[in-house]
Design an enzyme around this catalytic site. Structure first.
Site, short mmCIF file in Angstrom:
data_model
loop_
_atom_site.label_atom_id
_atom_site.label_comp_id
_atom_site.label_asym_id
_atom_site.label_seq_id
_atom_site.Cartn_x
_atom_site.Cartn_y
_atom_site.Cartn_z
N SER A 135 0.87 -1.17 0.00
CA SER A 135 0.00 0.00 0.00
C SER A 135 0.91 1.22 0.00
O SER A 135 1.74 1.38 0.90
CB SER A 135 -0.88 -0.03 1.25
OG SER A 135 -1.65 1.15 1.34
N LYS A 161 -1.15 -1.09 -4.37
CA LYS A 161 -2.33 -0.28 -4.07
C LYS A 161 -1.85 1.14 -3.87
O LYS A 161 -0.86 1.37 -3.18
CB LYS A 161 -2.98 -0.84 -2.81
CG LYS A 161 -3.82 0.11 -2.00
CD LYS A 161 -4.62 -0.67 -0.95
CE LYS A 161 -4.71 0.05 0.37
NZ LYS A 161 -5.40 -0.76 1.40
N LYS A 163 -3.08 5.11 -2.75
CA LYS A 163 -4.13 5.86 -2.08
C LYS A 163 -4.59 6.98 -3.00
O LYS A 163 -3.74 7.64 -3.64
CB LYS A 163 -3.59 6.45 -0.77
CG LYS A 163 -3.20 5.40 0.26
CD LYS A 163 -4.44 4.77 0.87
CE LYS A 163 -4.08 3.87 2.04
NZ LYS A 163 -5.27 3.29 2.67
N ASP A 188 -7.24 2.91 -3.22
CA ASP A 188 -7.99 2.98 -1.95
C ASP A 188 -8.29 4.44 -1.65
O ASP A 188 -7.38 5.26 -1.50
CB ASP A 188 -7.15 2.36 -0.83
CG ASP A 188 -7.89 2.28 0.52
OD1 ASP A 188 -9.05 2.72 0.59
OD2 ASP A 188 -7.28 1.78 1.48
N GLU A 213 -11.07 0.43 -3.48
CA GLU A 213 -11.35 0.17 -2.06
C GLU A 213 -12.04 1.36 -1.41
O GLU A 213 -11.58 2.50 -1.52
CB GLU A 213 -10.03 -0.15 -1.36
CG GLU A 213 -10.16 -0.56 0.10
CD GLU A 213 -8.81 -0.97 0.70
OE1 GLU A 213 -7.86 -1.26 -0.07
OE2 GLU A 213 -8.71 -1.02 1.94
N ASP A 238 -13.70 -1.86 3.03
CA ASP A 238 -12.78 -1.94 4.17
C ASP A 238 -13.56 -1.38 5.37
O ASP A 238 -14.24 -2.14 6.10
CB ASP A 238 -11.52 -1.12 3.83
CG ASP A 238 -10.52 -0.96 4.98
OD1 ASP A 238 -10.81 -1.41 6.10
OD2 ASP A 238 -9.44 -0.37 4.77
N LYS A 262 -9.69 -6.92 8.15
CA LYS A 262 -8.67 -6.46 9.09
C LYS A 262 -9.06 -6.98 10.47
O LYS A 262 -10.17 -6.72 10.94
CB LYS A 262 -8.60 -4.93 9.13
CG LYS A 262 -7.97 -4.31 7.89
CD LYS A 262 -7.90 -2.82 8.00
CE LYS A 262 -7.28 -2.21 6.73
NZ LYS A 262 -7.47 -0.75 6.69
N GLY A 290 -3.97 -4.03 6.15
CA GLY A 290 -2.93 -3.68 7.12
C GLY A 290 -3.24 -2.35 7.78
O GLY A 290 -4.00 -1.54 7.25
O1 OSB Z 1 -7.25 1.83 4.49
O2 OSB Z 1 -6.03 0.13 4.27
C1 OSB Z 1 -6.21 1.23 4.76
C2 OSB Z 1 -3.15 2.32 6.79
C3 OSB Z 1 -3.76 2.97 7.84
C4 OSB Z 1 -5.13 3.09 7.85
C5 OSB Z 1 -5.90 2.55 6.83
C6 OSB Z 1 -5.30 1.86 5.79
C7 OSB Z 1 -3.90 1.78 5.75
C8 OSB Z 1 -3.15 1.17 4.67
C9 OSB Z 1 -1.77 0.68 4.99
O3 OSB Z 1 -3.53 1.11 3.53
C10 OSB Z 1 -1.62 -0.78 4.88
C11 OSB Z 1 -0.30 -1.22 5.46
O4 OSB Z 1 0.69 -1.17 4.73
O5 OSB Z 1 -0.26 -1.62 6.64
MG MG Z 2 -8.39 0.67 3.16
#
Ligand code: OSB
Ligand code: MG
Length: 368
Positions: A135, A161, A163, A188, A213, A238, A262, A290
């Site tokens: 991510s 992924k 953001k 995402d 996402e 999510d 999660k 994550g």
């Molecule tokens: O939306 O998946 C998410 C990190 C913090 C809060 C929300 C998210 C995330 C990530 C990071 O996308 C995923 C990771 O590398 O741990």
């Molecule tokens: Mg997410």
């Protein structure tokens, strides 16, 4: 299971690089660790709440309070026969899944260690190797994003992924797709759009993303169902999936075609497994999300990802992407094929580096 003591601590760990999402920037994590001690063995869990109430309503300090005053006393009140029974102890609590989930995960690790079995085995996992993705947060420039992607692709990760948010979406993806036409790519939005943006979100169809996402509100299902009717890109939920009931409703409404599970968001392994099973029955693939976890939470994510319907690469990646030095031995490593080998030692299968944890601890309290 004879539980003797629960120790709650807060550790602070600076990230190797700050992580930006549509809801803010994280440079240093404030992580709560739960240690369960009893019968000569320790089980560990991690609370995945963020530092402020921006991903969901929880945050590090709220989780400390809930654990100390509600979840821990409920667990200590009566003997426990298995970790699977633990969620019944906090049936009277609403929400606060990340707080209780960290405690629940520690109980699972402890139970597996008491039985000298790997946790993935106790859970009914089947995969011996799990596929990994990364991510990548919002970057200062598109050029920096392209560099970050190139680095992860070279490391072997199976999907990327990125953001997105309004103002960092179509143009960015255009450039990424031009440079990486064959990459397994997804985006995402962390709830940064509304249904009024549906025409903009439909423009993402041309990037043939694996999924989009959580584009809409953190607590919405119906608008996601409307959006899924309107766009071709599969929606993955999510934030909106906090309970097995939400997963059932999302599937029934057609609000998504994929679910990100999660452990913290849903309150631990029992609920995570129930969501996994419900998705499997409905032919909805899942993957493990994550929350910028330390090695303890990362190790739990690896165990969870061994369940059969975890068929898509997760956001479970190498320790070194996050930390100068992780708190487990060995650190989580990813093969050149973009996979993590599931460990076979009892419990989560990684050793907690107590010295390192002690060094990073800023507060600590034991119960009873
Ligand atoms: O939306 O998946 C998410 C990190 C913090 C809060 C929300 C998210 C995330 C990530 C990071 O996308 C995923 C990771 O590398 O741990
Ligand atoms: Mg997410």
């Amino acid at each position: 299971m004879k539980l003797e003591r629960i120790t709650l601590r807060e550790i602070r760990m600076p990230l190797v690089s700050a992580f930006e999402t549509s809801f803010g920037v994280t440079a240093e994590r404030r992580i709560l660790l739960v240690e369960i001690a009893g019968e000569g063995v320790s089980g560990w869990g991690e609370v995945t709440a963020t530092e402020g109430p921006f991903y969901n309503e929880e945050f590090t300090d709220s989780a400390w309070h809930v654990l100390k005053h509600f979840s821990i006393p409920n667990v200590l009140a009566l003997p426990l026969a298995s970790a699977n029974e633990a969620p019944a102890r906090w049936r009277n609590l609403r929400g606060n899944h990340m707080a209780t989930g960290g405690l629940e995960a520690a109980l699972w690790d402890w139970e597996a260690k008491l039985q000298s079995r790997p946790l993935h085995d106790l859970l009914g996992g089947v995969h011996q190797e799990i596929p990994c993705g990364v991510s990548i947060g919002i970057q200062p420039t598109v050029e920096q994003l392209l560099e970050a992607i190139a680095k992860e692709v070279a490391a072997g990760y199976q999907r990327v992924k990125i953001k997105i948010k309004p103002g960092w979406d179509v143009e960015v993806l255009d450039t990424v797709r031009e440079r990486f036409p064959r990459l397994r790519l997804m985006a995402d939005a962390n709830s940064s759009y509304t249904l009024a943006d549906k025409a903009r979100l439909k423009m993402l169809d041309r990037f043939y993303l694996m999924m989009l996402e959580q584009p809409l509100a953190h607590d919405d299902l119906i608008d996601h169902a409307k959006l899924q009717q309107y766009i071709q890109t599969p929606i993955c939920l999510d934030e909106s999936i906090r309970t097995p009931h939400h997963a059932e409703q999302a599937i029934e409404l057609g609000a998504c075609r994929i679910i990100n599970i999660k452990l913290g968001r849903v309150g631990g392994f029992r609920a995570a497994r129930a969501i996994h099973d419900c998705c499997q029955a409905a032919k909805i693939p899942v993957w493990c999300g994550g929350m910028l976890e330390s090695g303890v939470g990362r190790a739990h994510n690896i165990a969870l990802s061994t369940l059969p319907n975890f068929v898509l690469p997760g956001d479970v990646s190498a320790s070194k992407r996050y930390w100068i030095q992780d708190i487990i031995h060995p650190e989580v490593e990813v093969s050149a094929r973009g996979t993590i080998r599931v460990p076979s030692a009892p419990g989560v299968g990684f050793e907690v580096d107590r010295q390192r944890v002690e060094y990073l601890t800023v507060r600590k309290e034991s119960f009873p």
